[in-house]
Each structure stands twice: as structure tokens, then as C-alpha cells.
Design an enzyme around this catalytic site. Structure first.
Site, PDB file in Angstrom:
ATOM      1  CB  SER A 231      -0.961  -0.067   1.186  1.00 61.69           C
ATOM      2  OG  SER A 231      -2.116   0.633   0.871  1.00 61.69           O
ATOM      3  CE  LYS A 235      -0.215   5.129  -1.830  1.00 62.04           C
ATOM      4  NZ  LYS A 235      -1.281   4.604  -2.620  1.00 62.04           N
ATOM      5  CD1 TRP A 322      -8.053   3.083  -1.325  1.00 63.67           C
ATOM      6  CD2 TRP A 322      -9.776   4.271  -2.128  1.00 63.67           C
ATOM      7  NE1 TRP A 322      -7.914   4.374  -0.894  1.00 63.67           N
ATOM      8  CE2 TRP A 322      -8.949   5.127  -1.359  1.00 63.67           C
ATOM      9  CE3 TRP A 322     -10.914   4.801  -2.730  1.00 63.67           C
ATOM     10  CZ2 TRP A 322      -9.229   6.478  -1.193  1.00 63.67           C
ATOM     11  CZ3 TRP A 322     -11.185   6.154  -2.555  1.00 63.67           C
ATOM     12  CH2 TRP A 322     -10.350   6.965  -1.804  1.00 63.67           C
ATOM     13  CG  HIS A 373      -5.829  -2.457   1.256  1.00 61.89           C
ATOM     14  ND1 HIS A 373      -5.143  -2.164   0.102  1.00 61.89           N
ATOM     15  CD2 HIS A 373      -5.248  -1.714   2.236  1.00 61.89           C
ATOM     16  CE1 HIS A 373      -4.203  -1.278   0.373  1.00 61.89           C
ATOM     17  NE2 HIS A 373      -4.241  -0.998   1.662  1.00 61.89           N
TER      18      HIS A 373
HETATM   19  C1  GCU Z   1      -5.327   4.711   2.197  1.00 67.82           C
HETATM   20  C2  GCU Z   1      -4.829   5.491   1.003  1.00 67.82           C
HETATM   21  C3  GCU Z   1      -4.100   4.586   0.004  1.00 67.82           C
HETATM   22  C4  GCU Z   1      -3.055   3.765   0.713  1.00 67.82           C
HETATM   23  C5  GCU Z   1      -3.655   3.024   1.885  1.00 67.82           C
HETATM   24  C6  GCU Z   1      -2.661   2.262   2.741  1.00 67.82           C
HETATM   25  O1  GCU Z   1      -6.377   3.867   1.823  1.00 67.82           O
HETATM   26  O2  GCU Z   1      -5.911   6.140   0.420  1.00 67.82           O
HETATM   27  O3  GCU Z   1      -3.506   5.351  -1.014  1.00 67.82           O
HETATM   28  O4  GCU Z   1      -2.449   2.898  -0.202  1.00 67.82           O
HETATM   29  O5  GCU Z   1      -4.281   3.953   2.744  1.00 67.82           O
HETATM   30  O6  GCU Z   1      -1.502   2.616   2.796  1.00 67.82           O
HETATM   31  O7  GCU Z   1      -3.082   1.290   3.389  1.00 67.82           O
END
Ligand code: GCU
Length: 390
Positions: A231, A235, A322, A373
Site C-alpha cells: 500500500s 508506493k 480503491w 486490502h
Molecule cells: C489509504 C490510502 C491509500 C493507501 C492506503 C494504505 O487507503 O488512500 O492510497 O495505499 O491507505 O496505505 O493502506
């Protein structure tokens, strides 16, 4: 109750940033920036020209418009190592805990690394390095707590070392305090720049300092370090691997917007939303692209392309719309032409595979796991398959 519903309808109508699209038929028509054409319009047809002309240009575009600069100089680095007999894993692995202190202009930052090395290994081993964005208990060195998020036993039994550091050692994941780590201590000048690094840049910087350590550890094959993130951590693993070519491979798990998913699809999370919720992740310039995805000089396939010719594994989860599973697959696919410059034939199918149907090639891996997720042992088992013949 009705009033609340009305409030949300109004909010969605007046405030497009809150209206996230999950309908494939509403994905706008878009054209991706041509990864193989320079800003001045020159077509790139060889590995040499990519390396010399276009790659540096693309890297700078990501730096300037999204993730911020990545300072690489510091005065010195010190490693404080404690090693034990491996009782935590009944002798299957040795635990190393390393305090990595980085100094610049009289100030310092400490990164705490947890590392398990298989005790049976006869030569230096490849290592998975997790950028941990969740609770520290997920990487418990004592193994009193075990977590699928970092399944150390499974990884060690597969012949790999496994390591982790926590993002808070570099920059707290908080919009009010993120600057109190690396930024204020080592690189305060970055805070004044619109293309200065913020939290995600600081976390990626931390991964590179761990890499500095790996290069000194005889148990580790530092040419086989796989940087892993989930997540927001995913990134970061992409940005770390794009920046630092010492990372041999990258795993980006459910990384979604401003990770492995294409921004121009405007599906699931969008730039305006991520910048509103997490203003401390990306540089100031990125805010200019709120609701203006098409104005960006890059899209996320180009971030993956920066990792070429090294292997990249991206994942999604079926219920995590998402993070735009389809947009993630398409980004990988759109990076293939850059891999082709290195003589790597396209490996991915035309369309995204079904749920729980991993595609595992030499340079690309992808799956969309059934479920939420998260990063689970299913995901890790596939990362291991992907990197096995490393
Ligand atoms: C939020 C955010 C995402 C990210 C996520 C996470 O949902 O909007 O961009 O990837 O958190 O890090 O779990």
C-alpha cells in the site's frame, strides 16, 4: 438518516474530489504519455538512448512533480550489530538487529533493522526487505507475535533472508509531524522546495540506507535485495527501486494510486483525494494535479519502466477496488516496451488475469488475490515463487 444521505449526495455533487468512480464504463478516454518519446519529441529506440536520454528525464519528472528529490549525500554511517544464536526460530535462522545511524552536519537519524538469516545457508543469501508501514508487532524479532504481513518463518524456510524497518524511524506517518525525522534532522533544505521530498521520499531514502548496510554484511547477497512494500509502503518500494538501482527487484503490494495503478483511469482513489488525505506523502508540486491527471507529464507505467530491466511483482486484492486492480495490471503492461529495449519479450497476457490466477514471468509478476486490502502469506508465497531462481 435521510438527512445524512442527502448530505452525502450533496457532498458528492458539489465536491468531485469525494466522488470516486468504481464503474468501468465511466473510466474516461485517456492517452498515456509516451514513455519512449523524450520531452522534446525524440523517439527512443535503443537501450542506450533510454539509459542516456529518456530514463534520467523520466526520473526527474517523477522527482519534480510527485515524490520529490532524493538526497544521497551524508557525512557518515555507523552500524551497531547485535547477533544471537537464533533461538527465536529454533535455530532455523540467526537474528541480527542492526542500528543504522546516519550522520549529516552534526545531526543523526537511527534506523532499526530486524534481519533473520537462514542458519543453513552456505553462501550469501538473497533478502526480502519490507518497508513496514503497519504496526511494529508485525515484524516482532522475538517471534512471540507472528504475522502474515511479514511471514519470517516461511521466507527463511524458502532459503531467503528477511528484513524490515519501520517507516516511523524516517518520518512519522502524520501530516503534522512527518518532518520531525530525516527531513528536519538531515535535510531541512528539502522542506523549502516545491520538489523537496516528503514522507514517502524519506521512507525510500531509508530503504537505501539499509541497502548500504547490506553491502557490508557477508551473509547477504547484496546483488539480490528485493524491496517490498504494501500500500503506502508499496508506493515507496517502487520509488526506492526506481531511484536506487542496487535493488535487484521490487514487490509492490496493493499500492494503488501513485503506486502501481494508472492515474489517468481515475478509477478508485484519485490524486485529489490522496493529496487531501495525505498531504505529507508527496511533494508540493503534486497538488497542482488535483483533478488534473491528464496534465501530469508522467503516469505510473513510467515509474515501473524506471525499474527496467529488473523484475517487478505487483498485486491487488479483489475487494480492494480503491487501488484499481485493472489499472495496476495495465501499468505493468504499458511498461513492457521499455523492458523490450533490454531484449525482454513481453510476458504479460493482453488482459488482466482472473482472481487468484498469478502470472509469474521472469521480469513481471502479477496477481489479484481474492479478498481484502492486505498482504498475506498467499501474496508472499507468490513473491517467493517469482524470485526463486534468482
Ligand atoms: C489509504 C490510502 C491509500 C493507501 C492506503 C494504505 O487507503 O488512500 O492510497 O495505499 O491507505 O496505505 O493502506
Amino acid at each position: 438518516m435521510k438527512r445524512i444521505a442527502l448530505f452525502y449526495i450533496l457532498l458528492i455533487t458539489v465536491c468531485p474530489a469525494f466522488a470516486q468512480n468504481y464503474d468501468e464504463s465511466k473510466v474516461p478516454h485517456y492517452t498515456l504519455p509516451d514513455v519512449l518519446k523524450t520531452t522534446s519529441g525524440k523517439a527512443i529506440k535503443s537501450e542506450e538512448k533510454w539509459e542516456k536520454l529518456r530514463r534520467p528525464e523520466v526520473l526527474k519528472l517523477f522527482e519534480d512533480h510527485i515524490y520529490g528529490q532524493m538526497p544521497t549525500e551524508y557525512d557518515s554511517i555507523r552500524y551497531a550489530l547485535t547477533e544471537d544464536d537464533g533461538a527465536e526460530m529454533n535455530g532455523r535462522a540467526v537474528l541480527k538487529q542492526v542500528g543504522i545511524t546516519v550522520f549529516r552536519k552534526g545531526k543523526s537519524v537511527l534506523i532499526n533493522l530486524v534481519l533473520f538469516v537462514p542458519s543453513q545457508a552456505k553462501k550469501p543469501v538473497p533478502v526480502f526487505l519490507l518497508i513496514n508501514n503497519r504496526g511494529k508487532e508485525n515484524t516482532d524479532p522475538t517471534r512471540a507475535k507472528k504475522s502474515e504481513f511479514w511471514p519470517a518463518e516461511m521466507v527463511v524456510d524458502s532459503g531467503f533472508a528477511i528484513a524490515a524497518f519501520h517507516v516511523s524511524d524516517l518520518a512519522p506517518d502524520n501530516k503534522d509531524t512527518y518532518a520531525t525525522g530525516v527531513l528536519q534532522k538531515l535535510y531541512p533544505e528539502q522542506l523549502k522546495k516545491d520538489n523537496g521530498m516528503k514522507a514517502i521520499g524519506a521512507w525510500a531514502w531509508g530503504a537505501s540506507r539499509v541497502m548500504d548496510y547490506f553491502q557490508t554484511d557477508k551473509d547477504i547477497d547484496s546483488k539480490k535485495v528485493i524491496v517490498v512494500g504494501h500500500s503506502r509502503g508499496g508506493k515507496t518500494s517502487l520509488w526506492a527501486a526506481a531511484q536506487d538501482r542496487r535493488f535487484a527487484a521490487c514487490v509492490t503490494n496493493c499500492s494503488g494510486n501513485t503506486g502501481a495503478a494508472l492515474a489517468r483511469r481515475q478509477y478508485g482513489e484519485r490524486i485529489s483525494r490522496i493529496n487531501a488525505s495525505f498531504p505529507h506523502w508527496f511533494n508540493n508540486n503534486y497538488k497542482k494535479y488535483n483533478d488534473k491527471e491528464n496534465a501530469l507529464p508522467v503516469d505510473q507505467h513510467m515509474l515501473i519502466a524506471l525499474i527496467a530491466p529488473r523484475p517487478v511483482y505487483a498485486t491487488n486484492a479483489s475487494k480492494d477496488l480503491w487501488a484499481d486492480p485493472k489499472g495496476t495490471f495495465l501499468a505493468l503492461k504499458a511498461a513492457e516496451p521499455v523492458y523490450a529495449l533490454y531484449g525482454i519479450k513481453p510476458e504479460l497476457p493482453k488482459d488482466a488475469p482472473g482472481i487468484d490466477k498469478p502470472v509469474i514471468g521472469h521480469r513481471f509478476g502479477y496477481h489479484n488475490r481474492e479478498g481484502e486490502h492486505n498482504m498475506t502469506s498467499y501474496d508472499w508465497a507468490n513473491f517467493i515463487r517469482f524470485t526463486k531462481g534468482f
